[in-house]
Design a protein around this motif. Structure first.
Motif, mmCIF file in Angstrom:
data_model
loop_
_atom_site.group_PDB
_atom_site.id
_atom_site.type_symbol
_atom_site.label_atom_id
_atom_site.label_comp_id
_atom_site.label_asym_id
_atom_site.label_seq_id
_atom_site.Cartn_x
_atom_site.Cartn_y
_atom_site.Cartn_z
ATOM 1 N N GLY A 59 0.832 -1.206 0.000
ATOM 2 C CA GLY A 59 0.000 0.000 0.000
ATOM 3 C C GLY A 59 0.860 1.247 0.000
ATOM 4 N N ARG A 60 0.301 2.323 -0.520
ATOM 5 C CA ARG A 60 1.031 3.597 -0.533
ATOM 6 C C ARG A 60 0.060 4.740 -0.285
ATOM 7 N NH1 ARG A 60 3.201 1.472 -6.099
ATOM 8 N NH2 ARG A 60 3.491 -0.231 -4.668
ATOM 9 N N SER A 61 0.559 5.922 -0.298
ATOM 10 C CA SER A 61 -0.280 7.046 0.131
ATOM 11 C C SER A 61 -0.566 8.032 -1.007
ATOM 12 C CB SER A 61 0.422 7.781 1.281
ATOM 13 O OG SER A 61 -0.221 8.998 1.523
ATOM 14 N N PRO A 62 -1.779 8.015 -1.545
ATOM 15 C CA PRO A 62 -2.126 9.018 -2.580
ATOM 16 C C PRO A 62 -2.098 10.442 -2.032
ATOM 17 C CG PRO A 62 -3.812 7.298 -2.450
ATOM 18 C CD PRO A 62 -2.901 7.103 -1.287
ATOM 19 N N PRO A 84 -21.028 -5.245 7.866
ATOM 20 C CA PRO A 84 -20.246 -4.001 7.751
ATOM 21 C C PRO A 84 -20.057 -3.650 6.274
ATOM 22 C CG PRO A 84 -18.813 -5.863 8.260
ATOM 23 C CD PRO A 84 -20.191 -6.411 8.174
ATOM 24 N N PHE A 85 -20.580 -2.526 5.852
ATOM 25 C CA PHE A 85 -20.434 -2.098 4.456
ATOM 26 C C PHE A 85 -19.915 -0.671 4.468
ATOM 27 C CE2 PHE A 85 -21.616 -0.654 0.272
ATOM 28 C CZ PHE A 85 -21.546 -1.778 -0.524
ATOM 29 N N HIS A 86 -18.596 -0.545 4.248
ATOM 30 C CA HIS A 86 -17.971 0.780 4.368
ATOM 31 C C HIS A 86 -17.811 1.428 2.999
ATOM 32 C CE1 HIS A 86 -17.216 0.000 8.527
ATOM 33 N NE2 HIS A 86 -16.600 -1.125 8.216
ATOM 34 N N LEU A 87 -18.456 2.566 2.833
ATOM 35 C CA LEU A 87 -18.172 3.340 1.629
ATOM 36 C C LEU A 87 -16.831 4.025 1.858
ATOM 37 C CD1 LEU A 87 -21.633 4.981 0.886
ATOM 38 C CD2 LEU A 87 -20.505 3.217 -0.449
ATOM 39 N N SER A 94 -3.260 2.333 4.612
ATOM 40 C CA SER A 94 -2.509 1.201 5.179
ATOM 41 C C SER A 94 -2.832 1.033 6.659
ATOM 42 C CB SER A 94 -1.005 1.433 4.995
ATOM 43 O OG SER A 94 -0.719 1.643 3.638
ATOM 44 N N LEU A 95 -2.908 2.159 7.378
ATOM 45 C CA LEU A 95 -3.264 2.069 8.803
ATOM 46 C C LEU A 95 -4.663 1.488 8.977
ATOM 47 C CD1 LEU A 95 -1.911 5.461 10.180
ATOM 48 C CD2 LEU A 95 -1.154 3.197 10.882
ATOM 49 N N GLY A 96 -5.568 1.915 8.112
ATOM 50 C CA GLY A 96 -6.942 1.420 8.169
ATOM 51 C C GLY A 96 -6.979 -0.089 7.910
ATOM 52 N N LEU A 97 -6.189 -0.545 6.954
ATOM 53 C CA LEU A 97 -6.171 -1.980 6.644
ATOM 54 C C LEU A 97 -5.579 -2.772 7.819
ATOM 55 C CD1 LEU A 97 -5.086 -1.989 2.865
ATOM 56 C CD2 LEU A 97 -7.376 -2.176 3.829
ATOM 57 N N ALA A 98 -4.541 -2.217 8.445
ATOM 58 C CA ALA A 98 -3.947 -2.899 9.607
ATOM 59 C C ALA A 98 -4.974 -3.021 10.738
ATOM 60 C CB ALA A 98 -2.711 -2.129 10.084
ATOM 61 N N GLU A 120 -0.685 -8.107 17.972
ATOM 62 C CA GLU A 120 0.740 -7.727 17.950
ATOM 63 C C GLU A 120 1.223 -7.502 16.518
ATOM 64 O OE1 GLU A 120 3.783 -7.372 20.199
ATOM 65 O OE2 GLU A 120 2.007 -6.403 20.997
ATOM 66 N N VAL A 121 0.666 -8.305 15.584
ATOM 67 C CA VAL A 121 1.022 -8.107 14.171
ATOM 68 C C VAL A 121 0.563 -6.705 13.735
ATOM 69 C CG1 VAL A 121 0.668 -8.934 11.812
ATOM 70 C CG2 VAL A 121 0.794 -10.578 13.701
ATOM 71 N N GLY A 122 -0.638 -6.341 14.185
ATOM 72 C CA GLY A 122 -1.160 -5.010 13.866
ATOM 73 C C GLY A 122 -0.277 -3.918 14.433
#
Lengths: 457, 385
Positions: free
Chosen positions: A184-187, A304-307, A407-411, A423-425
């Protein structure tokens, strides 16, 4: 971002050391410390008053740190982020933990406007000739980088990464999800840096387009990885339901984005209202609607349905840019308010970053960050040279290292779905923190070296 | 959905309406002197809030809270920055004295009347109401000037100068009332002053080297938020703190006044958003509707008397002799500053006494705007511009 490239590295302008800005940064910090040390009894407006103070303080300090960082050749957004880290709850604590959540709405507004700007930068006439390059670099990232990072984690195993699950299935699953998140990267950082450096040209176009495209791809890949990891961790089959749900979320976000883009383009054509004001209203409505929709969907269907507000805004900006005659107006309007928006957004990013995690997990985090740099750089290079027209392939990978909100959101989503991997998170957050600080520096270096920095504003 | 609808409505309507209606109400000849001080946005907020259709509540607007403090401080900051150092030299001492005398008379009459009739007397609130009552709308007089030949009349020229100065005395009196009688105390005031000084020094150091307008705006917006938040936190007035910063800045940085035009662009949306939010937050004072109406009437009458007496005193100060004049009645329209003081009483102080004061002030602004329009209409009949 089009126009002919200028070759060779841009010559850095020698600016005098901004000692006045340094003194001002100290002065503002001293004022807030003195003010806080007195400990006034709060008035009835304590909460909104403190929020107002926090935003003002953060905006001033972020701006001043940005100027100081620019003076030493570093990107301004690194200065914003460092200001956030320094004065946030994990630094000097001017903005305490309790204030981070209440400040989220303005943070979300800023993110939406930045995403709108990112979408408005994507001009189809410039993208079409580069589609094969983009596909080549994206394909190489998926085919080469993800397996390479997965392999690195598996070889390192629990000796290097002791937080990985003990069972083999769980370990593979966790490593797979980590490998996907690592791509992942940051737009938001990309658009901020490109604007800051006033970069224009084929290298910038390619880097930016791949970053935006990868943002969607990584969400889909994450869903697929979670579906596979769930099966591996529990010993059951691949959970395709989640993958389908995420695909539906992305599709719904894009459709809504196009719809809102259409509304925005009509509004741009007919209204004489101050454009920055209109953009803030638009962003506010979008953020509130996305949150409300998720809440209602969960309440009605139990799912859970996140727009994705980011994706909605990018799609809306893309629509206005390419399917209406108001792209230039939108671009100009965003440009007018971009500096305070970037400053607040990246300073808030810094506020969220917990640097103590990096101190605690420094060795495995360092190894993982370096491995990610090498792998992403190699995969990008391979993908770029595969298509012979790709300019400055060796530098391209440097523009893909910054990570941020997505990326933080996915973690966080990974930990929510697999509570045993907390701990992985935490480890991923530590790595993203490092990438957040180091990434923009390398991004700016690559833009400068590509010779595309310093164009007309 | 109700909340989303409300938030969408409140923001979109507020800003769209601001483009169309803010300022002079277009219409038939007799409406040419009607000037709205932006209170329609406060009413919009009230209509959408718990007192109206209930589409919005305080919880639903939590994320926008910083805009209230920002709006208050911003209005003060822009107001204060109008006073470049050279302006004091250009004003005759008599004009300054006449304006101060007139404002102080109005403030004294209104404060005394308010303290006498209010069922919840509070000296700080009475002084605040009096201080806000002294102000005059510069924009309204500009409107009159545009539609008449009043600009040639020397006393009207004084009225225009006085309208700019009136709010200064009002803000100073209001700040004084809060310092002496209000919640911040000396420690709080010193804290705010330290922040104001630090912000002025920062702007002095930084502004001259900000290259592009976006950088300048970022610094100015940050400064106003910082000052406004600090003042509100200790229970002081963001309006007064913003005005103090705006007043000091041109002395510390002579070139900084050039940024005033950029600031004015942002003032309108900041002011309007503040009004809409304050309207949605409005908690009524604990008195009956009849009593509220009577208090509004008392406020409007006492202000009218104060303005009439103040006008006579101002002319006496200017001309050195006493004579009857309708000067004060020509300055009935109230300024944005009065509205901001009311909003501060409503949301920062929030006591029953201050909510009652705010109600009277806000209703009084509408009444006085209409009275002022009526006064000029009666003076000019149906004659066009």
């Amino acid at each position: 971002m089009s126009s002919a490239p200028t070759h060779g590295p841009a010559l850095p302008m020698r600016e005098p050391w901004p000692w006045k800005q340094g003194a001002a940064a100290l002065l503002v910090a001293a004022a807030v410390f003195a003010f806080d040390s007195v400990g006034f009894p709060p008035g009835t407006l304590a909460r909104p008053a403190r929020l107002t103070l926090n935003f003002g303080f953060l905006l001033l300090e972020a701006y001043l740190f940005g100027v100081l960082f620019r003076a030493v050749g570093l990107p301004k957004i690194s200065g914003y982020i460092v200001a956030g880290i320094l004065f946030g709850p994990h630094g000097l604590g001017v903005i305490g933990e309790a204030w981070v959540k209440p400040m989220k709405l303005v943070d979300d507004l800023a993110l939406t406007i930045i995403a709108l700007a990112a979408g408005a930068e994507l001009a189809l006439e410039r993208l079409r000739p580069r589609l094969r390059e983009v596909a080549s670099v994206l394909g190489a990232t998926v085919v080469l980088a993800i397996p390479a990072i997965l392999g690195f984690l598996m070889v390192g195993g629990r000796d290097l990464f002791p937080f990985l699950p003990e069972d083999w299935g769980g370990r593979v699953g966790a490593a797979l999800v980590m490998a996907v998140i690592a791509t992942g990267r940051s737009p938001t950082a990309a658009i901020a840096l490109i604007r800051e450096c006033r970069a224009k040209g084929p290298f910038t176009d390619l880097s930016f387009t791949v970053t935006i495209a990868m943002d969607t791809v990584v969400i889909l890949l994450f869903a697929a990885a979670v579906a596979v990891a769930g099966g591996l961790a529990t010993g059951g089959g691949v959970q395709l339901g989640f993958l389908a749900l995420v695909a539906a979320q992305i599709a719904a976000s894009v459709v809504l984005g196009v719809l809102l883009g259409w509304v925005l383009s009509k509004a741009l054509g007919r209204m004489t209202v101050e454009l920055p004001t209109m953009l803030i209203v638009f962003a506010f409505f979008l953020v509130e609607f996305a949150g409300w929709f998720s809440h209602q969907f969960q309440a009605l269907f139990g799912l859970p349905f996140h727009l994705e507000a980011l994706l909605i805004a990018i799609s809306a900006g893309f629509f206005v840019r390419n399917a209406s005659p108001h792209g230039a107006r939108l671009h100009g309007g965003i440009q007018a308010i971009s500096l305070p928006i970037f400053a607040v957004f990246f300073a808030m990013t810094g506020v969220h970053l917990d640097v103590s995690l990096v101190a605690r997990l420094w060795l495995p985090a360092l190894l993982f960050v370096v491995a990610r740099m090498v792998v992403l750089g190699g995969a990008t290079f391979a993908g770029a040279v595969w298509h012979t027209g790709a300019p400055r392939a060796g530098l391209l990978g440097m523009t893909f290292l910054t990570q941020a909100g997505v990326s933080l959101g996915l973690a966080q989503e990974m930990v929510r779905r697999f509570p045993g991997w907390a701990e992985v998170g935490t480890f991923l957050v530590a790595c993203i923190t490092v990438n957040e600080v180091v990434g923009p520096i390398l991004f700016k270096y690559a833009l400068d070296r590509s010779g595309e920095s310093g164009g007309e504003p | 959905m109700k909340q989303i609808l409300g938030i969408g409505l409140v923001t979109a309507l507020g800003f769209l309406a601001s483009q169309k209606w803010f300022g002079r109400v277009a219409g038939w000849t007799r409406s040419r002197f009607v000037y709205l001080t932006g209170e329609e946005f406060l009413l919009l907020g009230v209509c959408l809030g718990p007192l109206g259709f209930g589409l919005l509540d305080r919880e639903g607007l939590r994320g926008l809270e910083p805009f209230i403090g920002f709006g208050m401080a911003y209005v003060g900051f822009v107001y204060g920055m109008q006073f470049e150092p050279g302006i004091w030299g250009k004003l005759a001492g008599r004009e300054i004295g006449a304006s101060a005398t007139s404002s102080l008379i109005v403030a004294a009459v209104v404060a005394a009347a308010w303290h006498g009739v209010s069922p919840i007397p509070d000296p700080a609130v009475s002084l605040a109401v009096g201080a806000a009552a002294g102000g005059t709308s510069t924009a309204f007089l500009h409107l009159v000037d545009r539609h008449t030949r009043m600009g040639r009349v020397p006393l009207f020229r004084f009225l225009r100068i006085s309208s700019v100065l009136d709010d200064l005395w009002g803000i100073a009196l209001y700040a004084g009332a809060l310092i002496l009688l209000g919640p911040p105390g000396w420690k709080g005031i010193l804290g705010v002053l330290a922040v104001v000084a630090a912000v002025c020094a920062t702007l002095r150091l930084v502004l001259p080297s900000t290259g592009d307008p976006a950088e300048t705006m970022a610094v100015l917006v940050g400064a106003v938020l910082f000052v406004g938040g600090t003042a509100a936190l200790v229970g002081f007035s963001p309006l007064a703190a913003g005005a103090a910063t705006g007043l000091i800045l041109p002395w510390a940085c002579r070139d900084c006044r050039q940024y005033l035009n950029r600031l004015v662009v942002v003032e309108q949306p900041a002011y309007l958003l503040m009004l809409v939010l304050a309207g949605a937050w409005w908690a009524p004072a604990p008195v009956t509707a009849k009593a509220t109406l009577a208090l509004v009437g008392a406020y409007a009458i006492s202000r009218g008397i104060g303005k009439a007496v103040g006008g006579v005193a101002a002319v006496a100060f200017l001309e050195g002799r006493s004579r009857w004049t309708r000067l004060g009645l020509g300055a009935l329209a109230q300024s944005e500053v009065a509205v901001v003081v009311a909003v501060e009483l409503l949301v920062i102080h929030g006591t029953p006494a201050s909510r009652l004061g705010a109600t009277a002030l806000l209703a009084g602004v509408v009444v006085n705007d209409l009275l002022a329009a009526g006064f000029y209409n009666s003076a000019y009949g149906r004659r066009g511009p």
